[in-house]
Design an enzyme around this catalytic site. Structure first.
Site, PDB file in Angstrom:
ATOM      1  CB  CYS A  77      -1.015  -0.036   1.482  1.00 43.30           C
ATOM      2  SG  CYS A  77      -1.816   1.389   1.363  1.00 43.30           S
ATOM      3  CB  CYS A 226      -4.887   3.194  -5.169  1.00 41.71           C
ATOM      4  SG  CYS A 226      -4.224   1.432  -4.862  1.00 41.71           S
TER       5      CYS A 226
END
Length: 324
Positions: A77, A226
Site C-alpha cells: 500500500c 491508491c
C-alpha cells in the site's frame, strides 16, 4: 481493550494507524481482520480504507502490514507506506530509514515539498513485474500490454503489472466513475481470470508528465487515491504515453496529487512515490471484543495540517475540472 491510533491519509486514501511497537499490542491474525472490519466501517465504525499495523522487524526499522476494510490483507500500500514512513521517521528522528513490507524491504525518506506547506515523503514501490504469474492473471498475451481481458468490456484495453500487488490500467479519454466501479466489481468476480482479485485503474493523460488516475481498489472499492495504482499508472504512461522516465510525473487524483518518478535499470523498473502523509487526529478506541462495540476517548485533531492539505486538494481539483 484500549487501542491508541492515528487517523491519517495519503492523497485522501485514509487509514487507521496502530503502532504495535510503541504500545506493545499483540493481536492475533483473527483480531487484525476483525479490527479492520469493525473500525473501518464508514457507517458504524471510525471509517477508513484500511488499518496500518506498525510492527517489529529484524530487517528494518519497522514492518508494515495493511488490512483492507473488508478484512483482507494487501501485499503493498503506497499511500499507507508514506503514513508509516512519516510515523517512523519522526519516531526515529531521521530522514532516511527502511520499512519491511510483505514482498520487500523498502527505502523511505522525507523529501522536498511537492506543494507549499505539505511535508512530503518518498517511498520506493518495488518489485515491479509484468509477468502474468506475479499478479496472477490468466490471459493469452504475455505480457498483457494494452490487451482486452475476458469478461471485461471489449472497448477497454488494459496493461497488467504487479507493484507488487496486482493492477490493470486502462488509458481512457474521459474517466467514467460508474463504469470504473462496474468494471472493478466485475474484475474482482472473475476468479478464473484474476484468482487473487485485482486493482483496476482508469488513467487520463492531461499533458506531458501529468495524468489523472482513479482506481477501484480490491477489497475497498472506489477510492480517492491508491498509491500503488498511481505508481503503476505512471509506469504505464511512460510505456504507452508521452511521459518520461527519470522525471517527476504529476499524478492528480480525487484526493489530491502525488509525484511519481519511474526508473529503469537494465530490465528492472522501480518507482518513487512522493506525496503527503497527513495526520487527521489521534485518539483511543475502547473496544469490547465480545460485543464488537467501541467508543472513542481523548480525541485530538490536527487542524493546521488539515487546513494546509485543503489547499492542495483545491489545486488538484482545479487541474481536472469537471472531467471526473
Amino acid at each position: 481493550m484500549d487501542i491508541q491510533f492515528i487517523k491519517c491519509h495519503g492523497s485522501g486514501n485514509d487509514f487507521i494507524l496502530i503502532d504495535e511497537l510503541t504500545h506493545g499490542y499483540t493481536f492475533t491474525e483473527q483480531e487484525r481482520k476483525d479490527l479492520s472490519i469493525i473500525l473501518c466501517d464508514r457507517q458504524d465504525g471510525i471509517g477508513s480504507d484500511g488499518i496500518l499495523f506498525v510492527m517489529n522487524s529484524d530487517k528494518a526499522e519497522a514492518r508494515m502490514r495493511m488490512f483492507n476494510s473488508d478484512g483482507t490483507e494487501a501485499e503493498m500500500c503506497g499511500n499507507g507506506l508514506r503514513c508509516v514512513a512519516r510515523h517512523m521517521l519522526e519516531k526515529e528522528n531521521k530522514i532516511h530509514i527502511a520499512i519491511e513490507t510483505e514482498k520487500a524491504v523498502l527505502a523511505v525518506s522525507q523529501e522536498e515539498e511537492i506543494f507549499p506547506g505539505i511535508d512530503t515523503f518518498s517511498v520506493a514501490i518495488e518489485p515491479v513485474s509484468f509477468e502474468l504469474a506475479s499478479l496472477p492473471v490468466n490471459v493469452e498475451a504475455e505480457p498483457a500490454s494494452k490487451t482486452s481481458i475476458p469478461g471485461l468490456p471489449d472497448h477497454l484495453t488494459f496493461t497488467a503489472l504487479s507493484v507488487p500487488n496486482p493492477h490493470v490500467v486502462a488509458i481512457v479519454d474521459e474517466i467514467d466513475q460508474q463504469e470504473l466501479k462496474q468494471v472493478g466489481e466485475k474484475a474482482n468476480h472473475l476468479p478464473e481470470v484474476f484468482p487473487n482479485g485485482v486493482n483496476v485503474s482508469f488513467m487520463k493523460l492531461l499533458e506531458k508528465n501529468k495524468v489523472f488516475v482513479q482506481t477501484f481498489e480490491r477489497g475497498v472499492g472506489l477510492t480517492n487515491a491508491c498509491g500503488t495504482a498511481m505508481s503503476a499508472s505512471s509506469l504505464v504512461s511512460t510505456i504507452h504515453g508521452p511521459n518520461t522516465m527519470g522525471e517527476p510525473i504529476v499524478v492528480i487524483n480525487k484526493g489530491g496529487l502525488v509525484n511519481c518518478v519511474v526508473e529503469k535499470k537494465e530490465e528492472s523498473f522501480s518507482i518513487q512515490l512522493r506525496g503527503n502523509a497527513t495526520n487527521v487526529y489521534e485518539a483511543v478506541v475502547q473496544l469490547d471484543w465480545n460485543s464488537r462495540e467501541f467508543q472513542l476517548e481523548n480525541k485530538r485533531e490536527f487542524v493546521e495540517e488539515q487546513m494546509k492539505y485543503e489547499k492542495l486538494e483545491a489545486y488538484a481539483a482545479s487541474q481536472i475540472g469537471g472531467d471526473s
